[in-house]
Write an enzyme that holds these catalytic residues in place. Structure first.
Site, short mmCIF file in Angstrom:
data_model
loop_
_atom_site.label_atom_id
_atom_site.label_comp_id
_atom_site.label_asym_id
_atom_site.label_seq_id
_atom_site.Cartn_x
_atom_site.Cartn_y
_atom_site.Cartn_z
N SER A 28 0.67 -1.21 -0.26
CA SER A 28 0.77 -0.25 -0.35
C SER A 28 1.03 1.21 0.18
O SER A 28 1.73 1.50 0.54
CB SER A 28 -0.70 0.07 1.20
OG SER A 28 -1.75 1.09 1.36
N TYR B 41 -1.76 -1.05 11.17
CA TYR B 41 -1.94 -1.09 9.56
C TYR B 41 -0.73 -0.58 8.76
O TYR B 41 0.02 -1.21 8.00
CB TYR B 41 -3.40 -0.08 8.45
CG TYR B 41 -3.13 -0.11 7.35
CD1 TYR B 41 -3.92 -1.49 7.25
CD2 TYR B 41 -2.85 0.51 6.61
CE1 TYR B 41 -4.02 -2.65 5.86
CE2 TYR B 41 -3.55 0.07 4.90
CZ TYR B 41 -3.67 -1.28 4.61
OH TYR B 41 -4.16 -1.68 3.52
#
Ligand code: NDP
Length: 240
Positions: free
Chosen positions: A133, A146
């Site tokens: 990501s 995360y």
């Protein structure tokens, strides 16, 4: 000759499902893994083995890979895509949430690599595609665990690439910005979820899962001597 087997983890929705559809349209037999088996079957793809596997279960991942390889021949690629994003502030978040992110996003990804790597090294051929990501390259508020998990994906990918380059196995990191999928829906903090939705609207719309699938296909379909190490992609309107 029929195109070779590709394994996709987290294929029951979003990026994984879009990638499964695209690669099936290119004639690849597939092994699709996720917990929601009915969603895998609903894709109705040809030459596809669907298995309800929790990616944190290393034995189950290995068994499913062995079964698919017996049916379709050696895996030419794995797309380690299964992931969860449970955004939260460290002062408020239930530790079970950050534990789950690390289990799925990091250990699950390692389980996928572990299941295919010895065969690829022995054959001196293969591609490992890790879905990270932009949150694996820079930090965002409410993303502590995360981002930690996705920075780990970047580090694992780069270090693994160095380790297996001499064995002619490719390692590719795909780092998308915001994509319209089910991912945000699992965050339990409603305020963070609302802010995130606003952020998506402000940028004038985010990527579609199909955009990321097309990027994965492009990286994979380069000749084996070409290793695209990383692709970062986001909606043009995404500033961060
Ligand atoms: P989705 O929530 O739509 O898909 C996530 C997939 O992961 C599902 O198929 C889910 O299947 C699977 N999964 C989750 N937990 C497990 C588990 N324990 N075992 C097996 N499979 C599991 O989200 P996306 O398509 O957006 O996410 C795919 C990847 O893309 C993730 O790694 C995510 O971090 C990354 N990403 C997403 C972005 C976005 O904005 N959407 C941006 C950047 C990266 P099931 O629940 O059936 O098990």
């Amino acid at each position: 000759m029929r195109p070779p087997l590709i394994i996709i983890t987290g294929a029951s929705s979003g990026i994984g499902a879009a990638t499964a559809r695209l690669l099936a349209s290119h004639g690849h037999p597939l092994l699709l893994l996720a917990r929601r088996l009915e969603r895998l079957h609903a894709l109705q793809l040809p030459d596809t083995l669907c298995r309800a596997v929790d990616i944190t279960d290393r034995t189950a991942v290995r068994q499913a890979v062995a079964e698919a390889e017996q049916q379709f021949g050696p895996a030419d690629a794995i797309i380690n895509n299964a992931g969860v994003m449970l955004l939260g502030k460290m002062t408020q978040q239930d530790p079970a949430e950050w534990e789950r992110m690390l289990e799925v996003n990091v250990k699950g990804l390692l389980n996928g690599i572990h299941a295919v790597l010895p065969g690829m090294v022995a054959r001196r051929h293969g591609t490992i595609i890790n879905v990270s990501s932009i949150a694996g390259r820079k930090t965002f508020p409410g993303h502590v665990a995360y981002c930690g998990s996705k920075f780990a994906v970047h580090a694992i990918s780069e270090n693994l690439r160095e380790e297996v380059a001499g064995h002619h196995v490719r390692v590719i990191t795909i780092a998308p910005g915001a994509v319209e999928t089910e991912l945000l829906g699992h965050t339990s903090d409603e305020a963070i979820k609302q802010d995130y939705q606003q952020w998506k609207q402000q940028m004038g719309g985010v990527l579609a899962a199909e955009d990321v699938a097309e990027t994965i296909r492009f990286a994979y379909q380069q000749p084996q001597r070409v290793a695209i190490r990383e692709i970062v992609l986001a909606a043009t309107g995404q500033q961060a």
